[in-house]
Design a protein around this motif. Structure first.
Motif, mmCIF file in Angstrom:
data_model
loop_
_atom_site.group_PDB
_atom_site.id
_atom_site.type_symbol
_atom_site.label_atom_id
_atom_site.label_comp_id
_atom_site.label_asym_id
_atom_site.label_seq_id
_atom_site.Cartn_x
_atom_site.Cartn_y
_atom_site.Cartn_z
ATOM 1 N N THR A 58 0.854 -1.184 0.000
ATOM 2 C CA THR A 58 0.000 0.000 0.000
ATOM 3 C C THR A 58 0.885 1.227 0.000
ATOM 4 O O THR A 58 2.096 1.153 0.249
ATOM 5 C CB THR A 58 -0.938 0.011 1.224
ATOM 6 O OG1 THR A 58 -1.828 1.141 1.138
ATOM 7 C CG2 THR A 58 -0.157 0.123 2.528
ATOM 8 N N TYR A 59 0.297 2.366 -0.282
ATOM 9 C CA TYR A 59 1.032 3.622 -0.263
ATOM 10 C C TYR A 59 0.757 4.333 1.061
ATOM 11 O O TYR A 59 -0.130 3.964 1.821
ATOM 12 C CB TYR A 59 0.608 4.512 -1.432
ATOM 13 C CG TYR A 59 -0.814 5.007 -1.316
ATOM 14 C CD1 TYR A 59 -1.108 6.212 -0.678
ATOM 15 C CD2 TYR A 59 -1.874 4.256 -1.814
ATOM 16 C CE1 TYR A 59 -2.405 6.649 -0.541
ATOM 17 C CE2 TYR A 59 -3.178 4.691 -1.691
ATOM 18 C CZ TYR A 59 -3.435 5.891 -1.052
ATOM 19 O OH TYR A 59 -4.727 6.310 -0.922
ATOM 20 N N GLY A 60 1.521 5.372 1.299
ATOM 21 C CA GLY A 60 1.260 6.179 2.495
ATOM 22 C C GLY A 60 1.952 5.601 3.717
ATOM 23 O O GLY A 60 2.558 4.536 3.702
ATOM 24 N N TRP A 61 1.842 6.310 4.809
ATOM 25 C CA TRP A 61 2.484 5.925 6.056
ATOM 26 C C TRP A 61 1.428 5.727 7.130
ATOM 27 O O TRP A 61 1.002 4.630 7.395
ATOM 28 C CB TRP A 61 3.521 6.978 6.441
ATOM 29 C CG TRP A 61 4.610 7.058 5.428
ATOM 30 C CD1 TRP A 61 4.656 7.856 4.321
ATOM 31 C CD2 TRP A 61 5.784 6.248 5.376
ATOM 32 N NE1 TRP A 61 5.799 7.608 3.591
ATOM 33 C CE2 TRP A 61 6.519 6.637 4.224
ATOM 34 C CE3 TRP A 61 6.305 5.261 6.207
ATOM 35 C CZ2 TRP A 61 7.734 6.058 3.884
ATOM 36 C CZ3 TRP A 61 7.529 4.690 5.865
ATOM 37 C CH2 TRP A 61 8.224 5.075 4.719
ATOM 38 N N GLY A 62 1.019 6.817 7.747
ATOM 39 C CA GLY A 62 -0.014 6.711 8.757
ATOM 40 C C GLY A 62 -1.205 7.570 8.402
ATOM 41 O O GLY A 62 -1.108 8.502 7.599
ATOM 42 N N TYR A 118 4.063 18.657 8.160
ATOM 43 C CA TYR A 118 3.134 18.160 9.160
ATOM 44 C C TYR A 118 3.681 16.805 9.606
ATOM 45 O O TYR A 118 3.924 15.935 8.769
ATOM 46 C CB TYR A 118 1.727 17.928 8.604
ATOM 47 C CG TYR A 118 1.247 18.919 7.561
ATOM 48 C CD1 TYR A 118 0.407 19.961 7.917
ATOM 49 C CD2 TYR A 118 1.602 18.783 6.222
ATOM 50 C CE1 TYR A 118 -0.066 20.845 6.949
ATOM 51 C CE2 TYR A 118 1.149 19.660 5.263
ATOM 52 C CZ TYR A 118 0.317 20.698 5.637
ATOM 53 O OH TYR A 118 -0.150 21.583 4.693
ATOM 54 N N GLY A 119 3.864 16.603 10.889
ATOM 55 C CA GLY A 119 4.373 15.332 11.381
ATOM 56 C C GLY A 119 3.489 14.774 12.480
ATOM 57 O O GLY A 119 3.045 15.522 13.359
ATOM 58 N N TYR A 120 3.228 13.457 12.439
ATOM 59 C CA TYR A 120 2.429 12.827 13.497
ATOM 60 C C TYR A 120 2.789 11.351 13.576
ATOM 61 O O TYR A 120 3.070 10.692 12.566
ATOM 62 C CB TYR A 120 0.926 13.001 13.248
ATOM 63 C CG TYR A 120 0.436 12.493 11.923
ATOM 64 C CD1 TYR A 120 0.032 11.161 11.763
ATOM 65 C CD2 TYR A 120 0.387 13.335 10.811
ATOM 66 C CE1 TYR A 120 -0.420 10.699 10.538
ATOM 67 C CE2 TYR A 120 -0.053 12.867 9.581
ATOM 68 C CZ TYR A 120 -0.451 11.557 9.452
ATOM 69 O OH TYR A 120 -0.885 11.093 8.231
ATOM 70 N N ALA A 121 2.809 10.829 14.783
ATOM 71 C CA ALA A 121 3.153 9.428 14.995
ATOM 72 C C ALA A 121 2.002 8.533 14.552
ATOM 73 O O ALA A 121 0.836 8.899 14.650
ATOM 74 C CB ALA A 121 3.468 9.187 16.469
ATOM 75 N N PHE A 122 2.364 7.327 14.083
ATOM 76 C CA PHE A 122 1.333 6.333 13.796
ATOM 77 C C PHE A 122 1.710 4.971 14.377
ATOM 78 O O PHE A 122 1.028 3.979 14.131
ATOM 79 C CB PHE A 122 1.058 6.223 12.292
ATOM 80 C CG PHE A 122 2.218 5.755 11.453
ATOM 81 C CD1 PHE A 122 2.483 4.399 11.295
ATOM 82 C CD2 PHE A 122 3.034 6.671 10.800
ATOM 83 C CE1 PHE A 122 3.541 3.969 10.504
ATOM 84 C CE2 PHE A 122 4.089 6.246 10.001
ATOM 85 C CZ PHE A 122 4.343 4.889 9.856
ATOM 86 N N GLY A 123 2.772 4.924 15.153
ATOM 87 C CA GLY A 123 3.195 3.698 15.810
ATOM 88 C C GLY A 123 4.348 3.995 16.742
ATOM 89 O O GLY A 123 4.796 5.145 16.861
ATOM 90 N N PRO A 124 4.862 2.979 17.420
ATOM 91 C CA PRO A 124 5.927 3.212 18.398
ATOM 92 C C PRO A 124 7.271 3.555 17.787
ATOM 93 O O PRO A 124 8.183 3.993 18.504
ATOM 94 C CB PRO A 124 5.993 1.876 19.157
ATOM 95 C CG PRO A 124 5.476 0.859 18.181
ATOM 96 C CD PRO A 124 4.421 1.568 17.383
#
Length: 403
Positions: free
Chosen positions: A39-43, A187-193
């Protein structure tokens, strides 16, 4: 009912889950052109309101989604060497891979067939009572009948790129950096540890001035790491790993359709509409589309009435987020209007970028008025009401001009 869902993204998978839960006798197949796990993208981001609705529709998938999400309730903006932090609503981030894994596993457990590496073209449209085009902004099924659907695409001015980083942010993070060629921001945001999403945007003249239009992926990432070194704290940026995807700087494409269905074919998610990524609503709106379509199919035994209800309800519900997305994109395209305000005021207006009033009021005056009226519920209701009204006016004028 036999259902063929073309596209194995969040919208198509969630619709298959909801339809199977309502009636296990439905014969449902999800056709996805790519291999499973690619898939594409991150979080992706979402808010508490969506999670509450998902618990109502399918508690099992909602619990899994919440369990594998990270959360935050603050935002921080870095402007040059100054940073300001503000409290916000509870928000969540989850990796797109993990989200699709959760939905695919839930769909399979209910008896949905998932066929990967099975692209659908004009020549092999599945025979079914209902065909769902959930195949994204470049939907093959929608493109076949673009004139019927009344597809329109508006291309944004700024350039952006979707990246990842090993820097794990504890808040939704904005960073604005001034260069000799203009401002560039992220823009930055966490999507996992261990990972965060990192979206970079800039005006086209900044993009070319910095040489990002000609840089290969390693050189481009190295330049961005240098520009945002203070925020990244030495962590690297990560490009897209797909063999077919290089350093993809894009212009956002806002897609709309005059109608969302044709005979037994219906559009879902990004195939029907897109909203600018800066409001973080793409996945939320796709899942809400799926829930609304499932509700409409459950309420009407006749397919034409069900599809008409789905289209009518979702178009009305989308007026507000589409208006917010349009004004948010314009805020960033007019960043010099706001960037030289004191950081706390700039950040406050960053949070107000969805407002239809902001582009027409001097920023300092808007800030003072909004601060004075911030506790007045009547003003809040007025601003929420005005967004859809402006959207309706714009749509009416567009229709008149075409006539």
């Amino acid at each position: 009912m036999k259902v063929a869902c073309v596209g194995g993204g969040p919208a198509g998978l969630y619709l298959s889950i909801l339809l199977k839960r309502r009636d296990p006798s439905h014969d449902i197949t999800v056709h996805e052109r790519d291999p499973e796990g690619s898939t594409y993208g991150w979080g992706v981001t979402y808010w508490r309101g969506l999670l509450d609705r998902l618990h109502e529709y399918d508690p099992e998938s909602a619990r899994a989604l919440e369990e594998h999400s990270v959360r935050w309730s603050e935002g921080v903006a870095h402007v040059g060497e100054v940073a300001t932090r503000q409290q916000g609503d509870e928000a969540f981030g989850i990796g797109r891979h993990r989200l699709l894994e959760i939905l695919a596993a839930r769909a399979r457990s209910l008896g949905v067939r998932l066929e990967f590496e099975h692209g659908i073209t004009d020549a092999n449209v599945p025979a079914a009572d209902l065909v769902v085009a959930a195949d994204g902004v470049h939907s093959t099924l929608r493109t076949r009948h673009a004139d019927h659907f009344g597809t329109e695409i508006r291309t944004g001015r700024n350039r952006y790129i979707w990246l990842g980083t090993t820097k794990v942010f504890d808040a939704f993070t904005f960073a604005f950096v001034e260069t000799d060629h203009g401002w560039i921001w992220c823009y930055g945001y966490a999507f996992g540890p261990e990972r965060s999403t990192w979206v970079v945007e800039c005006a086209p003249e900044t993009w070319t001035g910095l040489g990002l239009d000609e840089a290969n992926e390693p050189d481009g990432l190295a330049l961005l790491e240098k520009l945002f070194a203070d925020v990244l704290d030495g962590h690297p940026l990560i490009g897209r790993t797909s063999a077919r995807a290089g350093a993809q700087w894009l212009n956002f494409r806002t897609l709309t359709n005059r109608t969302w269905h044709r005979d037994n074919l219906v559009l879902l998610g990004d195939a029907a509409h897109t909203t600018h990524y800066s409001i973080g609503a793409g996945t939320t709106l796709a899942l809400e589309d799926a829930a609304a379509l499932a509700d409409a199919l459950g309420a009407h035994s006749a397919l034409p009435q069900a599809l008409a209800r789905y289209e009518r309800e979702r178009k009305a519900q989308l007026l507000s987020p589409q208006s917010a997305a349009r004004y948010s994109a314009q805020w960033y395209e007019n960043l010099p209007r706001y960037i030289h305000l004191p950081p706390d005021r700039m950040f406050a207006l960053l949070g107000q970028r969805h407002s239809p009033l902001l582009p027409h009021v001097p920023p300092q005056l808007y800030y003072r008025i909004d601060r004075a009226a911030g506790r007045l519920e009547a003003m809040r209701r007025f601003k929420r009401w005005l967004g859809p009204k402006v959207a309706r006016t714009v749509q009416a004028r567009a229709l008149t001009s075409r006539e």
